[in-house]
Design a protein around this motif. Sequence first.
Motif, short mmCIF file in Angstrom:
data_model
loop_
_atom_site.label_atom_id
_atom_site.label_comp_id
_atom_site.label_asym_id
_atom_site.label_seq_id
_atom_site.Cartn_x
_atom_site.Cartn_y
_atom_site.Cartn_z
N LEU A 215 0.81 -1.22 0.00
CA LEU A 215 0.00 0.00 0.00
C LEU A 215 0.85 1.27 0.00
N THR A 218 1.29 4.07 -2.89
CA THR A 218 0.13 4.84 -3.34
C THR A 218 -0.62 5.51 -2.17
N THR A 219 -0.03 5.47 -0.98
CA THR A 219 -0.70 6.03 0.20
C THR A 219 0.16 7.12 0.81
N GLU A 340 -7.05 -1.55 0.48
CA GLU A 340 -7.18 -0.49 -0.52
C GLU A 340 -8.66 -0.22 -0.84
N ASN A 341 -9.44 -1.28 -0.96
CA ASN A 341 -10.87 -1.12 -1.26
C ASN A 341 -11.59 -0.32 -0.19
N THR A 344 -10.37 3.49 -0.17
CA THR A 344 -10.76 4.31 -1.33
C THR A 344 -12.27 4.34 -1.56
#
Length: 382
Positions: A215, A218-219, A340-341, A344
């Motif tokens: 993660l 992208t975090t 992630e789901n 986001t």
Amino acid sequence: MSLKIALVAAEPSGDLLGASLLEVLNQVVPGCTFIGIGGPAMQAQGLESRYPMEKLSVMGLIEVLPHLRELLKMRKELTAWLIEEQPDVFIGIDAPDFNLGISKKLHAAGIKTIQFVAPTVWAWKQHRVKGLRENLDLVLSIYPFEEAFLQEHRVPATYVGHPLADQIPLQPDRQAARETLGIEPDATVIAVLPGSRVSEIERLAEPFIRAVGKLAPTTEKLVLVAPMVNQRIRTCFAEKQQSLSGGLDWRLLDGQAGLAMEAADLVLTASGTATLQALLYKRPMVVGYRLNPVTYHLLTFFRRIKIPYVAMANLLADEMLAPEYIQEECTPENLALGMENLLTDPARSSEVTRRYMEIHKQLQRDAAKRSAREVLRLIAGQ
């Protein structure tokens, strides 16, 4: 009235449950004597622990085998000692595989017996219901669906609610928790709870650590907070964390699981009491778990597990609000995708929070006082 009360807790969650009960008993009946086995929380309330609680923290069918001889010897010695001590009541706190054997012997010796936290006979080992009926004077149930099941099978049971639901506020303060931990208000915080046993750390630390590593690119401002139940667990986890993701912003805490969850946007946790705790803090979570492969094969081969979900949070919700990745599915890729789901999808996270609030209110029943009242009622023969 001077009472002698025997209790046995086997792990940190049971230690906290026992401590909440002892705190009320100390207030209502000052001068009680508490004997048995418990951890630091119960000892702080006056328990004389005959053995270190950590000796009992073994889970699984295969995992227990190397320790079985020592555990059986300890239980035999403890049971004989308790029969000599003649407590007014024996309270086994969770850990049914250890505690129900003690209850059977003490009950036969004329000592009143209570199981605090119903064994999961509704999930597996349903043949144990007969033993509960014969060897227990009372089961204190902490989940609402258990009481009816037990009473249907003629086991004396009372639903008391869950002490954690009384202790955790309905509206957690994320910013205050972050200030306490020195975390920026705009950070993305993931609480990582890979278990309270060395065997769990050995199986779960790597997939958990690699998952949050996936993660990271992208975090923005990712902070990872990992509460450790004791120094042994901390050392074991820290070695893996440093070798697998030394470049990430990790904060390892001594205990303080509640604070870590309160500060978090998301929780990555092993199955167990931590899933209930995350629910009570209203935090979206992803659940991962791996048993010893032989243990898992035996359980599934003999169809011993009779529940649709593993995480208590999902059982209470009666739907999979928290994605579960068990055994071969507990991979870094799956765990990362599940996190992630949730991160986001604000609408999904909001719905999860709403449902967790509903469940929290159902569990909030002043459990410690109810439990103490039932214990004293049984002792008085009412």
